[in-house]
Design a protein around this motif. Structure first.
Motif, PDB file in Angstrom:
ATOM      1  N   LYS A 106       0.827  -1.204   0.000  1.00  0.00           N
ATOM      2  CA  LYS A 106       0.000   0.000   0.000  1.00  0.00           C
ATOM      3  C   LYS A 106       0.864   1.258   0.000  1.00  0.00           C
ATOM      4  O   LYS A 106       0.576   2.233  -0.711  1.00  0.00           O
TER       5      LYS A 106
ATOM      6  N   GLY B 100     -10.024   3.076   3.209  1.00  0.00           N
ATOM      7  CA  GLY B 100     -10.264   1.810   2.513  1.00  0.00           C
ATOM      8  C   GLY B 100      -9.221   0.772   2.858  1.00  0.00           C
ATOM      9  O   GLY B 100      -9.537  -0.406   3.062  1.00  0.00           O
ATOM     10  N   PHE B 101      -7.984   1.213   2.941  1.00  0.00           N
ATOM     11  CA  PHE B 101      -6.909   0.294   3.333  1.00  0.00           C
ATOM     12  C   PHE B 101      -7.119  -0.211   4.756  1.00  0.00           C
ATOM     13  O   PHE B 101      -6.926  -1.394   5.049  1.00  0.00           O
TER      14      PHE B 101
ATOM     15  N   LYS C  95      -9.716  -2.887   4.897  1.00  0.00           N
ATOM     16  CA  LYS C  95      -9.269  -4.164   4.343  1.00  0.00           C
ATOM     17  C   LYS C  95      -8.192  -4.817   5.200  1.00  0.00           C
ATOM     18  O   LYS C  95      -8.096  -6.043   5.253  1.00  0.00           O
ATOM     19  N   GLY C  96      -7.406  -3.992   5.896  1.00  0.00           N
ATOM     20  CA  GLY C  96      -6.269  -4.548   6.617  1.00  0.00           C
ATOM     21  C   GLY C  96      -6.480  -4.794   8.092  1.00  0.00           C
ATOM     22  O   GLY C  96      -5.810  -5.643   8.688  1.00  0.00           O
TER      23      GLY C  96
ATOM     24  N   THR D 204     -11.340  -7.566  12.154  1.00  0.00           N
ATOM     25  CA  THR D 204     -12.734  -7.153  12.345  1.00  0.00           C
ATOM     26  C   THR D 204     -12.975  -6.695  13.781  1.00  0.00           C
ATOM     27  O   THR D 204     -13.763  -5.769  14.022  1.00  0.00           O
TER      28      THR D 204
ATOM     29  N   HIS E  56     -17.544   4.088   1.760  1.00  0.00           N
ATOM     30  CA  HIS E  56     -16.862   2.854   2.142  1.00  0.00           C
ATOM     31  C   HIS E  56     -17.803   1.847   2.811  1.00  0.00           C
ATOM     32  O   HIS E  56     -17.343   0.828   3.333  1.00  0.00           O
TER      33      HIS E  56
ATOM     34  N   THR F  77     -17.532  -1.786   1.466  1.00  0.00           N
ATOM     35  CA  THR F  77     -16.331  -2.484   1.944  1.00  0.00           C
ATOM     36  C   THR F  77     -16.495  -2.885   3.403  1.00  0.00           C
ATOM     37  O   THR F  77     -16.137  -4.003   3.797  1.00  0.00           O
TER      38      THR F  77
ATOM     39  N   GLU G  12     -18.790  -5.902   3.700  1.00  0.00           N
ATOM     40  CA  GLU G  12     -18.095  -7.139   3.325  1.00  0.00           C
ATOM     41  C   GLU G  12     -17.248  -7.660   4.477  1.00  0.00           C
ATOM     42  O   GLU G  12     -17.225  -8.869   4.757  1.00  0.00           O
ATOM     43  N   ARG G  13     -16.540  -6.756   5.174  1.00  0.00           N
ATOM     44  CA  ARG G  13     -15.698  -7.184   6.288  1.00  0.00           C
ATOM     45  C   ARG G  13     -16.543  -7.711   7.456  1.00  0.00           C
ATOM     46  O   ARG G  13     -16.196  -8.725   8.080  1.00  0.00           O
TER      47      ARG G  13
ATOM     48  N   GLU H 160     -17.714 -11.193   7.403  1.00  0.00           N
ATOM     49  CA  GLU H 160     -16.708 -12.226   7.663  1.00  0.00           C
ATOM     50  C   GLU H 160     -16.771 -12.725   9.110  1.00  0.00           C
ATOM     51  O   GLU H 160     -16.219 -13.781   9.433  1.00  0.00           O
TER      52      GLU H 160
END
Length: 759
Positions: A447, A501-502, A505-506, A509, A534, A537, A540-541, A544
């Motif tokens: 990144k 956004g990073f 994703k990183g 949770t 966002h 995104t 989606e997380r 999980e």
């Protein structure tokens, strides 16, 4: 104890007393005199003092009080030894003091080494000028006094950082102290005992419980570490530093009363954590028992986080915390305290000589600023943080009043690998293991457009300025040198859409659920703001997250408090079965506190809640009300909306039957069977909370209001009767009745910063 007639004592390694500065050395001397002579130092003056740095009263042979004078001689040179000529400039003042009856006894105390012949000559000179009882004490005597008195070390805790621990306290305590203080130990060398320090010592001694409150950078963790060190040294308590409230349960044993538990950021590090508050709700009744059995607790929290957590704890809060009797505000510093803190950090820091000389004229002025806190002073002593300070005094003032802006600018100016390293530590919640493969390093490297090797080097480059290595439970990990650094990274992430956004994703949770808040939800201080762009995104997380009770409870908590209704609606669209998940039933003491019912109520308001889930929820709520007498959900119109009108009417009738026919007998039964070894109020909580929550039914019913008032009165009478029977173990502690010197009576003419730029 009696002072020795000779100034000489067997040589001991000193405590680097030359590093204290003249003002802090005077403070130390006042405390040593107070402890050694068991008298409070009554007056304390700086330069233009007429030859008196401190005075106290002594009784002569006839029982009359006479004033004794203390004169301090400080040197910043470690090998300097006292000379007879050092007293010559004082002799005229000595004669004047003797004539006024203020120096019958005269104590010359110095951090310099003192040879016996020199001490004898100085005593002879003092006698020649009328002093009846002269004393000369050097660093050898001071070292002996400090080493011999745990009470003195409690009053002047920085000595723990001035010498080798094992030469000050026994090896067992030294080992535990190193573990407790860890990376904070060097900071003790410049620590300034404040009114908050003395108040915390007093509160801990009286109640065995203290909650240290303050803004970020106020010095809460340092004070907590010192209190824990004092406990290990003086009361021989076994101390446990717990990473959150969950760890307390691991170490608390009802059969082990001599234990102290230290919990930093007890309700969340950067913002309130729901899981921490949940754990406190479960543990607080046990804490009451532990306190009664002789255990100690030291907690810290940012003030705004505590204010939020206090509301959530409600009736489960400890009485001493709810009333404020066990809380201490750490950041409310006196001007003289801010001066000494600023002096210590700049004097001991690594700023170049010319920088110290340039800012020296402005230091007294900025020390008047109420926003000057210990961590801000620390940064002023490190050139890493002060490159933007150019125009004086304007930039200094901005540095103190807007520290987060300066810190963010400093972080943004770091080299790319260094910023990447800081981000990895943030993603790991400031707990990144040093050993083994660094989690997420490849993703972060990609990144930021750098390499794993350069990031690994950056950790070492940032060590002791931005990052530090901590050791807990035999594990070494990277952490921010101060929690405010995590706040700064959070703010940087929130301001950059590409980094948000990073982050989504990183980050784990669990980190997202406790550190982030959605745009459109009530704001949360220091949280990463997730904007609408966002949301997909984020959804989606969150999907999980496995369907497990603990994970579900955290998810429902986020959805009900940190996400707006449109986001919840979108998540349900993506996963309709989400609303069939169940949280952990045994986690909450009250059913209304379970986040799943709040989430279900929000879904119900949008007509998205399946009927079987609504019906099942109402069955759960009714069972809690009738079986456990838990009607904590009655004041919540949102949760009550889950019931159909006829269901709610039926439940209300049953609640009124309990009030009219069962509560009084339950109060009597609890009083007869009460266990005096445990908290009384907690044993009555079932009926007192039931009565309190039933008040919503009496809004328009005066008869019911009167009945509830009578039941509440009966419960209070029963509680008082039980508490009267309950035995209390008072115990004694070094924290009680410690002598203290009075604060300076005037600031005098000599500036605290007069030698700030001297080597």
């Amino acid at each position: 104890m009696n002072l020795p007639s000779s100034a000489q004592a067997a040589y001991q390694p000193d405590f680097a007393l030359h590093t204290l500065g003249w003002k802090a050395f005077q403070d130390l001397c006042a405390q040593v005199c107070s402890e050694s002579l068991h008298r409070a130092v009554s007056t304390y003056r700086e330069a233009q003092d007429g030859g008196q740095d401190a005075v106290f009263l002594l009784e002569d042979e006839t029982g009359l009080s006479q004033e004794a004078t203390v004169q301090c001689k400080f040197s910043g040179k470690p090998e300097r030894r006292l000379k007879v000529s050092d007293i010559c400039s004082e002799l005229e003042s000595v004669a004047s003091l003797v004539q006024d009856g203020r120096a019958t006894s005269y104590y010359l105390i110095t951090n310099m080494g003192v040879d016996a012949p020199v001490a004898a000559n100085i005593r002879d000179l003092l006698k020649a000028h009328g002093v009846q009882s002269p004393h000369v004490f050097g660093k050898e005597w001071l070292t002996t006094e400090i080493r011999a008195s745990a009470r003195l070390r409690a009053l002047v805790p920085r000595v723990y950082g001035l010498g080798d621990l094992s030469s000050i306290i026994d090896e067992r305590c030294a080992t535990q102290t190193r573990a407790l203080l860890g990376h904070l130990l060097p900071s003790l060398r410049i620590y300034v005992p404040t009114d908050a320090h003395r108040a915390a010592v007093k509160v801990l001694g009286e109640h065995r419980l203290v909650l240290l409150l303050g803004a970020p950078a106020a010095g809460k963790s340092m004070l907590a570490a010192i209190l824990a060190t004092m406990a290990a040294d003086t009361d021989q308590l076994e101390c446990f530093k717990c990473d959150g409230p969950l760890e307390i349960k691991t170490h608390w044993n009802p059969n082990e009363p001599k234990r102290l538990f230290w919990v930093d950021d007890a309700f969340g590090p950067n913002q309130m954590r729901e899981d921490y508050v949940d754990s406190w709700i479960e543990f607080l009744p046990k804490m009451k028992t532990a306190l009664e059995q002789g255990c100690y607790f030291i907690l810290t929290s940012r003030t705004h986080i505590w204010n939020e957590a206090k509301l959530r704890l409600g009736t489960r809060n400890h009485q001493l915390l709810a009333s404020g009797k066990a809380t201490v505000q750490v950041g409310q510093l006196l001007a003289s305290e801010r001066e000494q803190i600023l002096y210590n950090h700049i004097k001991a820091g690594v700023q170049p000589h010319d920088w110290k000389s340039r800012v020296k004229p402005h230091l007294t002025g900025i020390s008047e600023d109420l926003n000057l806190l210990p961590e801000i002073a620390r940064r002023l002593g490190d050139p890493t943080y002060t490159s933007a300070i150019k125009k004086l005094p304007d930039d200094l003032i901005r540095f103190i009043n807007h520290p987060q802006d300066f810190l963010k600018d400093t972080i943004n100016e770091l080299a790319t690998p260094q910023l990447a390293a800081m981000t990895i530590v943030f993603l790991s919640r400031s707990r990144l293991p040093v050993q083994g493969e660094l989690e997420g390093i490849q993703m972060v490297a990609d990144k930021f457009g750098t390499s794993e090797a350069l990031i690994s080097q950056a950790f070492l480059q940032l060590k002791d300025s931005f990052l530090t290595q901590k050791e807990e439970n035999h594990e070494i990990y990277w952490s921010f040198i101060h929690p405010t650094f995590a706040d700064a990274i959070s703010s940087i992430l929130s301001a950059r859409p590409d980094l948000v956004g990073f982050y989504l994703k990183g980050a784990k949770t669990g980190t997202i659920l406790t550190e982030a808040v959605c745009d459109g939800a009530p704001s949360v201080k220091d949280a990463v703001l997730i904007r609408t762009a966002h949301f997909e995104t984020l959804a989606e997380r969150l999907l999980e997250i496995p369907n497990e009770p603990n994970e579900n409870e955290n998810l429902f908590s986020f959805l009900s408090r940190r996400a707006p209704l449109p986001f919840l609606k979108r998540l349900i669209e993506l996963e309709p079965e989400l609303l069939r998940r169940r949280g952990r039933s045994g986690l909450w003491h009250k059913i209304a506190w379970r986040a799943e019912y709040r989430t279900f109520a929000q879904a119900h308001s949008m007509l998205l809640l399946p009927e079987d889930v609504r019906s099942r929820s109402c069955v759960d709520l009714e069972r809690a009300a009738l079986k456990d007498w838990d009607i904590s959900f009655f004041p919540s119109e949102e949760i009550l909306s889950l019931f159909r009108p006829h269901e709610l009417i039926t439940l209300t009738v049953k609640i009124l039957d309990i009030l009219n026919n069962h509560i009084s007998q339950e109060i009597t039964d609890i009083e007869e069977d009460v266990d005096l070894d445990f908290d009384i109020e907690d044993q009555f909580l079932k009926v007192t909370s039931f009565i309190k929550n039933a008040e919503v039914l009496a809004i328009n019913d005066e008869d019911l209001k009167q009945h509830l008032r009578q039941l509440s009165y009966d419960a209070r009478v029963a509680i008082s009767a039980c508490e009267h029977r309950q035995s209390e173990d008072q115990g004694t502690s070094v924290f009680f009745d410690m002598p203290t010197a009075e604060a300076p009576s005037s600031r005098g003419q000599r500036s605290t910063f007069s030698d700030i730029d001297e080597d």
